[in-house]
Motif scaffolding. Structure first.
Motif, PDB file in Angstrom:
ATOM      1  N   GLY A   1       0.735  -1.253  -0.095  1.00 28.99           N
ATOM      2  CA  GLY A   1      -0.111  -0.209   0.002  1.00 28.99           C
ATOM      3  C   GLY A   1       0.886   1.311   0.137  1.00 28.99           C
ATOM      4  N   LYS A   2       2.020   1.231   0.717  1.00 26.63           N
ATOM      5  CA  LYS A   2       2.905   2.298   0.871  1.00 26.63           C
ATOM      6  C   LYS A   2       3.855   2.261   0.056  1.00 26.63           C
ATOM      7  CE  LYS A   2       1.584   3.577   5.477  1.00 26.63           C
ATOM      8  NZ  LYS A   2       2.290   3.873   6.959  1.00 26.63           N
ATOM      9  N   LEU A   3       4.825   1.064  -0.408  1.00 25.90           N
ATOM     10  CA  LEU A   3       5.720   0.909  -0.985  1.00 25.90           C
ATOM     11  C   LEU A   3       5.857   0.432  -2.366  1.00 25.90           C
ATOM     12  CD1 LEU A   3       7.527  -0.074   2.462  1.00 25.90           C
ATOM     13  CD2 LEU A   3       7.805   2.149   1.396  1.00 25.90           C
ATOM     14  N   VAL A   4       6.747   0.809  -3.109  1.00 28.10           N
ATOM     15  CA  VAL A   4       7.136   0.282  -4.417  1.00 28.10           C
ATOM     16  C   VAL A   4       8.558  -0.403  -4.180  1.00 28.10           C
ATOM     17  CG1 VAL A   4       7.551   0.557  -6.853  1.00 28.10           C
ATOM     18  CG2 VAL A   4       5.595   1.531  -5.861  1.00 28.10           C
ATOM     19  N   SER A   5       8.909  -1.559  -4.494  1.00 24.95           N
ATOM     20  CA  SER A   5      10.263  -2.086  -4.538  1.00 24.95           C
ATOM     21  C   SER A   5      10.710  -2.439  -5.674  1.00 24.95           C
ATOM     22  CB  SER A   5      10.366  -3.075  -3.466  1.00 24.95           C
ATOM     23  OG  SER A   5      11.524  -3.761  -3.358  1.00 24.95           O
ATOM     24  N   LEU A   6      11.922  -2.110  -6.229  1.00 21.89           N
ATOM     25  CA  LEU A   6      12.497  -2.393  -7.761  1.00 21.89           C
ATOM     26  C   LEU A   6      13.835  -3.056  -7.565  1.00 21.89           C
ATOM     27  CD1 LEU A   6      11.617   0.823  -9.434  1.00 21.89           C
ATOM     28  CD2 LEU A   6      10.178  -1.354  -9.464  1.00 21.89           C
TER      29      LEU A   6
ATOM     30  N   ALA B   1      22.806  -3.793   7.530  1.00 13.40           N
ATOM     31  CA  ALA B   1      22.819  -2.166   7.455  1.00 13.40           C
ATOM     32  C   ALA B   1      23.387  -1.948   5.860  1.00 13.40           C
ATOM     33  CB  ALA B   1      23.534  -1.674   8.392  1.00 13.40           C
ATOM     34  N   ALA B   2      24.424  -2.858   5.778  1.00 18.53           N
ATOM     35  CA  ALA B   2      25.335  -2.300   4.464  1.00 18.53           C
ATOM     36  C   ALA B   2      24.958  -3.322   3.161  1.00 18.53           C
ATOM     37  CB  ALA B   2      26.802  -2.457   4.748  1.00 18.53           C
ATOM     38  N   THR B   3      23.895  -4.119   3.142  1.00 15.89           N
ATOM     39  CA  THR B   3      23.515  -4.854   2.258  1.00 15.89           C
ATOM     40  C   THR B   3      22.438  -4.437   1.454  1.00 15.89           C
ATOM     41  OG1 THR B   3      24.356  -6.421   3.350  1.00 15.89           O
ATOM     42  CG2 THR B   3      23.058  -7.278   1.671  1.00 15.89           C
ATOM     43  N   PRO B   4      22.191  -4.580   0.067  1.00 14.83           N
ATOM     44  CA  PRO B   4      20.853  -3.902  -0.347  1.00 14.83           C
ATOM     45  C   PRO B   4      19.972  -5.085  -0.417  1.00 14.83           C
ATOM     46  CG  PRO B   4      22.815  -4.426  -2.284  1.00 14.83           C
ATOM     47  CD  PRO B   4      23.562  -4.651  -0.857  1.00 14.83           C
ATOM     48  N   PHE B   5      18.717  -4.523  -0.478  1.00 12.96           N
ATOM     49  CA  PHE B   5      17.429  -5.393  -0.593  1.00 12.96           C
ATOM     50  C   PHE B   5      16.431  -5.220  -1.421  1.00 12.96           C
ATOM     51  CE2 PHE B   5      17.029  -2.989   3.515  1.00 12.96           C
ATOM     52  CZ  PHE B   5      15.737  -2.776   3.154  1.00 12.96           C
ATOM     53  N   VAL B   6      15.512  -5.934  -1.825  1.00 12.87           N
ATOM     54  CA  VAL B   6      14.330  -5.702  -2.236  1.00 12.87           C
ATOM     55  C   VAL B   6      13.229  -6.248  -1.195  1.00 12.87           C
ATOM     56  CG1 VAL B   6      15.165  -5.360  -4.482  1.00 12.87           C
ATOM     57  CG2 VAL B   6      14.221  -7.521  -3.770  1.00 12.87           C
TER      58      VAL B   6
ATOM     59  N   VAL C   1      15.756  -0.371  -5.217  1.00 17.16           N
ATOM     60  CA  VAL C   1      15.318   1.019  -5.050  1.00 17.16           C
ATOM     61  C   VAL C   1      13.906   0.750  -4.356  1.00 17.16           C
ATOM     62  CG1 VAL C   1      13.971   2.670  -6.112  1.00 17.16           C
ATOM     63  CG2 VAL C   1      16.129   1.725  -7.210  1.00 17.16           C
ATOM     64  N   LEU C   2      13.840   1.702  -2.959  1.00 18.97           N
ATOM     65  CA  LEU C   2      12.610   1.406  -2.365  1.00 18.97           C
ATOM     66  C   LEU C   2      11.924   2.851  -2.238  1.00 18.97           C
ATOM     67  CD1 LEU C   2      11.022  -0.333  -0.622  1.00 18.97           C
ATOM     68  CD2 LEU C   2      12.397   0.335   1.501  1.00 18.97           C
TER      69      LEU C   2
END
Length: 274
Positions: free
Chosen positions: A123-128, A208-213, A148-149
């Motif tokens: 509802g609030k977020l789009v994750s790419l 904290a240093a790792t990208p995620f989706v 990308v969040l």
């Protein structure tokens, strides 16, 4: 020596230590803070297309955006403007670098592609998921995968740490991620060396240093977990490739920021196996 050439040589030193030649490592694109404006967005960018491509005698570049961002016009315009700027800079740098090399026929056409795909939406977020591949000579291309969040209501990028409570202790989540990485390594390469949070050769990356989706969940409109994107060389030799490791909501529910806690429910589905 041009600044672009110096960057390539610096990256080559790192790559050589892992048995690779002359690769340009693209720095991870940091999300823009809410108060910081993106690169100037023109009226043309506001109606941004879903891709961009340019071929010169020095480089070939391409951008692909997902259809899922069309309703998010601010996100669409920002991504298009920022990524096209990066690709044009790469092309200009390729020209400068290869012009300096003169008649060196061993240097082929430089290449860079940036591909964004939809990961999950709540509802609030789009994750790419963002995958950037560039080739500037050497044994193989360099590939980097990040996330990308986007907060749809605030119309701004959310940094990975912004998903968690300020000051939250992520040590337990670090351990959970490390255990999941080792399980993935054993599934791919049975008998491979176990990595630890403070390993000597390779170490488990910190959350904290790792990208995620966001990982799609079993509840409609909710994310069921987080998929962490582990690049080559981080937890093993280049031959192992990259890993995508999904942690379920139960592993991080207690550290979620209050504003985003309701965006998660259920279990992750279709967890990546690579």
């Amino acid at each position: 020596m041009t600044a672009f050439r110096a960057l390539l040589l610096t990256s080559a030193i790192v790559a050589t230590l892992a048995g690779c030649n002359r690769r340009e490592a693209e720095p991870a694109p940091a999300p823009l803070p809410a108060a910081e404006a993106p690169a100037e967005i023109t009226p043309a960018d506001a109606a941004a297309p879903m891709g961009f491509a340019l071929t010169t005698e020095y480089a070939e570049v391409k951008l692909t955006l997902p259809e899922a961002i069309k309703p998010q016009t601010d996100l669409h315009a920002r991504l298009y403007a920022e990524e096209v700027r990066r690709l044009r800079q790469f092309t200009e740098g390729a020209q400068a670098d290869r012009s300096e090399a003169g008649d060196d026929s061993s240097i082929g056409l430089y290449q860079k592609t940036i591909t964004l795909t939809a990961a999950a939406e709540t509802g609030k977020l789009v994750s790419l998921k963002r995958e950037a591949m560039d080739y500037s000579g050497g044994a193989h291309p360099n590939t980097q995968t990040t996330g990308v969040l986007w907060d749809k209501a605030l119309k701004q990028m959310i940094s990975p740490s912004g998903l968690f409570r300020p000051g939250a202790d992520l040590s337990t989540l670090d351990q959970a991620l490390c255990a999941a990485i080792n399980a993935a390594k054993q599934a791919r390469v049975p008998g491979s060396a176990v990595v630890a949070l403070n390993g000597r050769d390779w170490s488990c990356p910190r959350v904290a240093a790792t990208p995620f989706v966001l990982a799609p969940g079993t509840v409609d409109g909710k994310a069921g977990g987080l998929t962490f994107l582990i690049g080559p060389y981080l937890v093993g030799p280049y031959s192992e490739g990259h890993y995508e490791v999904t942690l379920p909501l139960s592993k991080f529910r207690s550290v979620l920021a209050g504003a985003y806690a309701d965006e998660f429910a259920g279990q992750p589905v279709a967890a990546p196996t690579n």
